[in-house]
Design an enzyme around this catalytic site. Structure first.
Site, PDB file in Angstrom:
ATOM      1  CB  THR B  49     -12.357 101.563 -16.020  1.00  0.00           C
ATOM      2  OG1 THR B  49     -11.325 101.957 -15.105  1.00  0.00           O
ATOM      3  CG2 THR B  49     -11.930 101.965 -17.421  1.00  0.00           C
ATOM      4  CB  CYS B  50     -14.413  99.374 -11.756  1.00  0.00           C
ATOM      5  SG  CYS B  50     -13.247  98.152 -12.313  1.00  0.00           S
ATOM      6  NE  ARG B  52      -6.884 103.668 -15.421  1.00  0.00           N
ATOM      7  CZ  ARG B  52      -5.708 103.988 -14.911  1.00  0.00           C
ATOM      8  NH1 ARG B  52      -5.324 105.249 -14.881  1.00  0.00           N
ATOM      9  NH2 ARG B  52      -4.905 103.065 -14.450  1.00  0.00           N
ATOM     10  CG  HIS B  99      -1.636 109.502 -17.453  1.00  0.00           C
ATOM     11  ND1 HIS B  99      -1.210 108.832 -16.335  1.00  0.00           N
ATOM     12  CD2 HIS B  99      -2.994 109.454 -17.425  1.00  0.00           C
ATOM     13  CE1 HIS B  99      -2.256 108.391 -15.660  1.00  0.00           C
ATOM     14  NE2 HIS B  99      -3.355 108.768 -16.291  1.00  0.00           N
ATOM     15  CB  SER B 109      -3.689  98.159 -14.986  1.00  0.00           C
ATOM     16  OG  SER B 109      -4.112  98.678 -16.202  1.00  0.00           O
ATOM     17  CD  GLN B 116     -10.239  92.699 -17.845  1.00  0.00           C
ATOM     18  OE1 GLN B 116      -9.025  92.804 -17.644  1.00  0.00           O
ATOM     19  NE2 GLN B 116     -10.994  91.871 -17.161  1.00  0.00           N
ATOM     20  N   GLY B 189     -15.690  69.159  -2.694  1.00  0.00           N
ATOM     21  CA  GLY B 189     -15.951  70.267  -1.779  1.00  0.00           C
ATOM     22  C   GLY B 189     -16.305  71.531  -2.539  1.00  0.00           C
ATOM     23  N   GLY B 191     -16.362  75.990  -2.836  1.00  0.00           N
ATOM     24  CA  GLY B 191     -15.549  77.178  -2.597  1.00  0.00           C
ATOM     25  C   GLY B 191     -15.555  78.063  -3.808  1.00  0.00           C
TER      26      GLY B 191
END
Lengths: 286, 467
Positions: B49-50, B52, B99, B109, B116, B189, B191
């Site tokens: 994943t991003c 791990r 683990h 995480s 996810q 506005g 953002g």
């Protein structure tokens, strides 16, 4: 046949206890299980049907006049409050599933009333000639409905005020508990509708009561009776609620505070004839 | 037979390293095939994943297994061994099981409780399963891990409340309004954070988006981006009367909305509640507005404190989850120990002995008055048959057990002689082969759960504001 009515009543008590436990369990459950939710509703519906059955059997076997007793009064109240709750669930649950929280409050009240009813099962009430009238029958039925509706209203008003206070104090995260309560919008609207219902029934209660009292010379001084005065006060408070809500847009906190005041007036009305002499004195238990 | 986990995560390696080591989804089958081709590796799952990249393997020996896996990583990703090694961590045996259970439970995480990871673990396992890189042990391990991941979510509140500002806003809105279905939101506005919040609101049923800005042209651009309607800045009061939720994030140094304006709005709304979200710095809405009847005003600090207390809640839930994970690890270990050769042999012997005694007793009932000698002959005969019959399988089993895939023999033996129930006395029955498909996907998760990434996005945004 009387035994059949008793058995139906007992089964109703079992169903109500089941429903109470299920609603409470569902309220605290981390994840809502569909069959648990359905079981709660089913048990409540069963309790309602069994209470009706028990009441009808009793009325059918001993007749309307002889069946009037404190036991019946409380049993009918339990039946009505279950009915009102089921109606709300039917109308609201799809749009606002969180109204089921109300079940966790209402069903235990039903159980309490069933026990109170059983407690006075032996007490008999011989109807005087004054009470042997269709007006009185309607009067009592409307009164029970009005009390049932205001019980629901006060439950919702309290829920509203708790939720609103948290949101205003920005302590929204402090209690995960209140997340399970209905939103401000839903509790406010439900409280409003219950009060419309209660107010209408109160109007009918007072109306039928006065009509019956006017028929009898010994009751002509009805306007001095404490229970009647208390009922009128309650009616005025609920009337005030509906008035300011429509005319001055008092929705939300202010309206709900008025609703709670109205409920206390209603409680006082209920117990007025226990506390003070009244022409309703034989009607203990109603 | 040993389970080992090798990998690196956001805790041990910077993004530059994680990028290089990660496996894109389409290359997984190939990578897995390559990995199980190593002599010591018999099963493997690659979780990438991003945050791990981890390789779970069943290996014949721990040291050679580790070496093979590092070799594989270096060769496959074209990396230098000494550059990679310092970022890697290893877990073996019970610690590896622990683990993977913690990872699946999102306890490892970046945002504890995010949803996810469970889906990612499931995808990693499915890829490995389809590439036939897994067998009995990892199948069992990953199915168990997915169950643990589900269990912690249903039994604790680890994933319950919003931990991103944008989602906290949505959650609060849902406590004012029963449903956001068909509601109108007014955006003042521009953002990134307000866009994120609007997207969440739309995902939750909001249908109408009104956008306003000092310059109408900019409002128009923003409205196009959000699929909304641009409103002139002068019409803001009029629009507020129509909206249910307002999000303000202008760059104005002064208040854009003051108390008297909102009071007018409330009068026009006939006191219907309105939810105001001020995520601008400096603030756009006079805080006094929050005291108005039926007005609910939250500024960025209020939302932040909601998020903080939700995070604290998650930390408490995480503590409970650790306990659940511990128990599940113990369960798994008791299963895996049945794959050991020594207990299997002794159970087999016990089983044979109990059959022998039972049959002997039956026979003895038919012969009355047997002499001591005759009895001992019968006893020796039956014992002899049983021992001779079991001798070869036991010797072979001992030989095979230390080879690659040796536990397959043990498992077959257990199955053929029906030893499962006997080995797991008091424990759970061993095999619960649930179809992989019946386990949840990310889509099953409550929608409150897509915000782990938002949080990262928000951190970027707020970082930008501070800088």
């Amino acid at each position: 046949m009387e035994k059949l009515a008793i058995i139906a009543f007992w089964l109703a008590a079992v169903a109500s206890i089941t429903a109470s436990l299920m609603y409470i369990k569902n309220f605290f459950a981390k994840v809502e299980k569909k069959d648990h939710v359905e079981l709660a509703t089913l048990a409540a519906a069963a309790a309602f049907m069994l209470l009706i059955t028990s009441i009808l059997i009793r009325v059918g076997t001993v007749g309307f006049e002889r069946s009037a007793s404190p036991f019946m009064g409380r049993a009918i109240f339990a039946m009505f409050i279950t009915g009102v709750y089921l109606m709300i669930e039917m109308v609201y649950a799809r749009r606002a599933p969180r109204v089921r929280v109300l079940g966790a409050f209402v069903m235990p009240v039903v159980v309490i009333f069933e026990f109170l009813a059983w407690h006075v099962y032996r007490l008999n009430l011989t109807l005087t000639d004054q009470l042997k009238s269709a007006w009185v029958g309607m009067h009592v039925t409307f009164a029970v409905s009005a009390y049932a509706a205001m019980t629901v209203a006060v439950g919702m008003a309290v829920v509203y005020l708790l939720q609103e206070r948290q949101l205003k104090n920005k302590k929204a995260a402090a209690s995960a508990f209140l997340k399970r309560f209905p939103s401000l919008e839903a509790s406010d609207s439900l409280c409003n509708r219950s009060i419309v219902l209660s107010f209408s029934f109160l109007t009918l209660v007072i109306g039928t009561g006065i009509i019956r009292a006017e028929m009898l010379p010994e009751w002509s001084q009805w306007y001095q009776d404490v229970k009647i005065l208390a009922a009128v006060a309650t009616w005025l408070v609920f009337g005030f609620y509906l008035g300011v809500r429509t005319l001055f847009d008092w929705r939300g906190r202010r309206a709900n505070v008025v609703a709670i005041i109205g409920f206390f007036a209603g409680i006082f009305t209920y117990f007025a004839n226990y506390l003070l002499p009244s022409i309703h004195s034989y009607g203990k238990g109603f | 037979m040993h389970i080992i986990a090798t990998g690196l995560s956001h805790k041990t390696a910077p993004i530059e390293v994680r990028e290089k080591v990660s496996f894109p989804e389409d290359r997984l089958p190939d990578a897995l095939e390559c990995l199980v081709g190593y002599p010591s590796v018999s099963e493997s799952v690659i979780l990438s994943t991003c945050n791990r990249t981890e390789i779970y393997s069943v290996v014949a020996g721990v040291e050679e297994g580790k070496a093979d896996i590092i070799d594989f990583l270096c060769e496959y990703q074209d990396l230098k061994r000494n550059a990679l090694e310092k970022y890697l961590y290893f877990h073996e045996g019970p610690s590896a099981v622990h683990h993977v259970f913690r990872v699946a439970s999102s306890l490892d995480s970046m945002v504890v409780g995010e949803a996810q990871i469970l889906g990612q673990v499931k995808e990693a396992y499915t890829s490995a399963y389809e590439a036939q890189a897994t067998s009995a042990v990892l199948n069992k391990l990953f199915r168990h891990a997915l169950q643990v991941g589900k269990r912690v979510r249903t039994e604790t509140e680890i994933g319950e409340s919003a931990v991103s500002i944008s989602y906290a806003a949505v959650e609060l809105a849902k406590r004012v309004f029963e449903s956001l279905e068909g509601r109108t939101v007014l955006v003042v506005g521009a953002g990134e954070m307000s866009e994120l919040t609007v997207k969440h609101l739309i995902a939750n049923g909001v249908t109408k988006v009104l956008v306003t800005n000092r310059t109408f042209k900019r409002a128009k651009e923003l409205a196009d981006g959000l699929g909304g309607e641009a409103i002139k800045f002068d019409d803001i009061i009029e629009s507020m009367a129509r909206a249910d939720i307002l999000i303000s994030s202008t760059a104005s140094p002064d208040f854009v909305i003051d108390k008297s304006e909102v009071a007018t709005v409330m009068h026009r709304r006939r006191n219907k509640p309105i939810f105001l979200i001020d995520i601008a710095l400096p603030r756009d809405i006079d805080p006094e507005v929050g005291n108005l009847y039926n007005v609910f005003l939250y500024d960025i600090d209020d939302l932040q404190s909601v998020v903080q207390s939700n995070l604290a809640e998650r930390a408490r839930a995480a503590h409970l989850c650790e306990g659940i994970v511990e128990r599940e690890v113990a369960d798994f270990i008791s299963w895996i120990s049945t794959l050991e050769v020594v207990p299997t042999i002794s159970t087999l012997k016990e089983r044979a002995e109990s059959i022998r005694l039972l049959e002997l007793e039956k026979a003895l009932k038919r012969f009355k008055d047997l002499s001591e000698d005759e009895l001992s002959v019968l006893n020796a005969l039956t014992t002899g048959i049983v021992n001779k019959l079991l001798h070869e399988p036991i010797v072979r089993l001992k030989e095979c057990a230390n080879q690659k895939d040796g536990y397959l023999y043990i498992e077959s033996l257990r199955h053929l002689f029906d030893l499962e129930s006997r080995l797991l006395q008091g424990g759970k029955t061993s095999e619960v082969p649930r179809s992989v498909k019946s386990l949840g996907t990310v889509a099953d998760c409550p929608d409150g759960e897509r915000h782990a990434l938002d949080r990262q996005a928000e951190q970027r945004v707020s970082g930008g504001i501070e800088g």
